[in-house]
Enzyme design. Structure first.
Site, PDB file in Angstrom:
ATOM      1  N   SER A   1      11.187  -9.406  12.634  1.00  0.00           N
ATOM      2  CA  SER A   1      10.399  -9.527  11.719  1.00  0.00           C
ATOM      3  C   SER A   1       9.850  -8.403  11.497  1.00  0.00           C
ATOM      4  CB  SER A   1       9.207 -10.736  12.275  1.00  0.00           C
ATOM      5  OG  SER A   1       8.538 -11.205  11.360  1.00  0.00           O
ATOM      6  N   THR A   2       8.404  -8.221  11.364  1.00  0.00           N
ATOM      7  CA  THR A   2       7.741  -6.997  10.971  1.00  0.00           C
ATOM      8  C   THR A   2       8.241  -5.458  11.477  1.00  0.00           C
ATOM      9  OG1 THR A   2       5.755  -8.333  10.813  1.00  0.00           O
ATOM     10  CG2 THR A   2       5.400  -6.091  10.707  1.00  0.00           C
TER      11      THR A   2
ATOM     12  N   HIS B   1      12.498 -12.156   9.033  1.00  0.00           N
ATOM     13  CA  HIS B   1      11.315 -12.800   8.363  1.00  0.00           C
ATOM     14  C   HIS B   1      10.782 -11.677   7.352  1.00  0.00           C
ATOM     15  CE1 HIS B   1       9.836 -14.959  12.203  1.00  0.00           C
ATOM     16  NE2 HIS B   1      10.735 -15.569  11.732  1.00  0.00           N
TER      17      HIS B   1
ATOM     18  N   MET C   1       5.777  -9.990  14.855  1.00  0.00           N
ATOM     19  CA  MET C   1       4.715 -10.759  15.245  1.00  0.00           C
ATOM     20  C   MET C   1       5.148 -12.231  15.676  1.00  0.00           C
ATOM     21  SD  MET C   1       1.569  -9.768  12.914  1.00  0.00           S
ATOM     22  CE  MET C   1       1.998 -10.012  11.589  1.00  0.00           C
TER      23      MET C   1
ATOM     24  N   ASP D   1       8.392 -16.596  17.182  1.00  0.00           N
ATOM     25  CA  ASP D   1       9.582 -17.479  16.454  1.00  0.00           C
ATOM     26  C   ASP D   1      10.870 -16.708  17.439  1.00  0.00           C
ATOM     27  OD1 ASP D   1      11.352 -18.900  15.043  1.00  0.00           O
ATOM     28  OD2 ASP D   1      11.004 -17.577  13.561  1.00  0.00           O
TER      29      ASP D   1
END
Length: 355
Positions: free
Chosen positions: A173-174, A200, A292, A295
């Site tokens: 993600s991030t 993400h 973050m 998930d």
């Protein structure tokens, strides 16, 4: 949760109205202070140096100097997290993605009504500030408890796989658009696995993400389409707005795009990993990297319980030590590694195909 001090923000946008609205939205949170505004990339560089803000919000399309160029100058001089806040057009989408690759902390699509930005903007400014601070602050941001690297013992369920190659499921993600280059380009073309990845990222970026990775990898990197055949030597990138699932067809595994279950992330790492596990059983390798939230953490536990193999990115290299930390906390991780060692571990586990 830790007490966050006053966070100083520099707002960069060529529209006076947008600057005014963003300032108002940001300062609706009492811990945030807009220390200055800038009209273009040149002024952004000057004010970043003069004011030393904690976080910068940056538009992309601006006169005199665009946000992407300004971003590079700022990163050369300062270690200030930058959140891109910009409208998406076809060209703007590509530049925004380049900003993420260059190290921008995150991206927020600018809606027609800026007031819809409020919650997301405040949340991401807080996150950007926290993750630019100490390692201790990073841990405390996610949990009041110290994160333990001691994994919990789980009962192993023996489920031998009938597949003749492995399924490598990566969730990220991030910070991912940059960090993933520590992994995928190092995997050889004859890897004995199909690789599935959920990043993400705003929905309009997934095709660009796949295309740019394909230019840097020996493996074939594709954005998934419904009913696409699953083969070793390919990286299947989750399509924005759909879950990445697998189904058994007459001639092997196929990709299945799905809108269910409803999830905050579309695609979701948990949904993808569980589907890979369903078909690859103990030949599933789960990899959870920077991001973050949680998930993918529950799916990592299930992979480990089924005698698959799980890898979490270490705090050393994770831009955001959230998703991997949660998998570790739940006892769903076999090994914790910095991003630059993950590819070697994957190769060691799945091996190479002959010929």
């Amino acid at each position: 949760m830790i007490n966050i001090p006053q966070i100083n923000v520099l707002v960069v946008d060529d529209s006076p109205l947008t600057r005014k609205v963003l300032k108002m939205l940001i300062e609706s949170d009492e811990s945030l202070n807009v220390i200055g505004v800038a009209r273009d990339g040149i002024e952004a560089i000057e004010k970043a140096n003069a004011l030393n803000p904690d976080v910068i919000t940056m538009d992309i399309k601006m006169p005199n100097m665009d946000g992407l160029t300004s971003l590079q100058y700022i990163f050369e001089e300062k270690n200030i997290p930058v959140i891109i806040v910009s409208s998406l057009g076809e060209r703007g989408s590509l530049i925004a993605y380049e900003a993420l690759e260059l190290g921008a902390f995150d991206y927020i699509e600018k809606p027609d009504d800026l007031y819809y930005l409020k919650d997301e903007l405040i949340k991401k400014i807080h996150a950007a500030y926290i993750f630019s601070q100490s390692e201790k602050a990073k841990k405390e941001f996610f949990s009041e408890k110290e994160i333990s690297y001691e994994t919990k013992e789980k009962k192993v369920i023996e489920t031998p796989s009938s597949m003749d190659f492995y399924g490598v499921a990566i969730g990220i993600s991030t910070g991912g658009p940059r960090t993933i280059y520590d992994v995928l380009p190092k995997l050889p073309a004859n890897l004995n696995a199909a690789v599935f990845i959920v990043q993400h990222i705003p929905e309009k970026f997934t095709r660009t993400y796949a295309e740019r990775l394909n230019n840097s990898c020996e493996l074939n990197v594709v954005e998934v389409e419904n009913d696409m055949e699953v083969k070793p030597g390919y990286v299947y990138v989750g399509k924005g707005g759909y879950h990445l699932k697998l189904r058994k067809g007459l001639n092997g595994l196929r990709i299945m795009l799905s809108k269910t279950p409803k999830h905050i992330f579309m695609p979701s790492v948990d949904v993808m990993m569980e589907s890979v596990l369903e078909h690859f059983d103990n030949k599933t390798v789960g990899v959870l990297m920077t991001g973050m939230g949680n998930d993918g953490a529950n799916a990592m536990v299930k992979i480990k319980e089924r005698n698959g193999y799980t890898i979490a990115e270490s705090e050393e290299t994770a831009v955001v030590f959230g998703m991997p930390a949660e998998a570790i906390r739940l006892g769903g991780v076999n090994i914790v590694l910095p991003s630059y060692n993950i590819a070697d571990e994957i190769i060691k586990k799945v091996g190479l195909r002959n010929g």
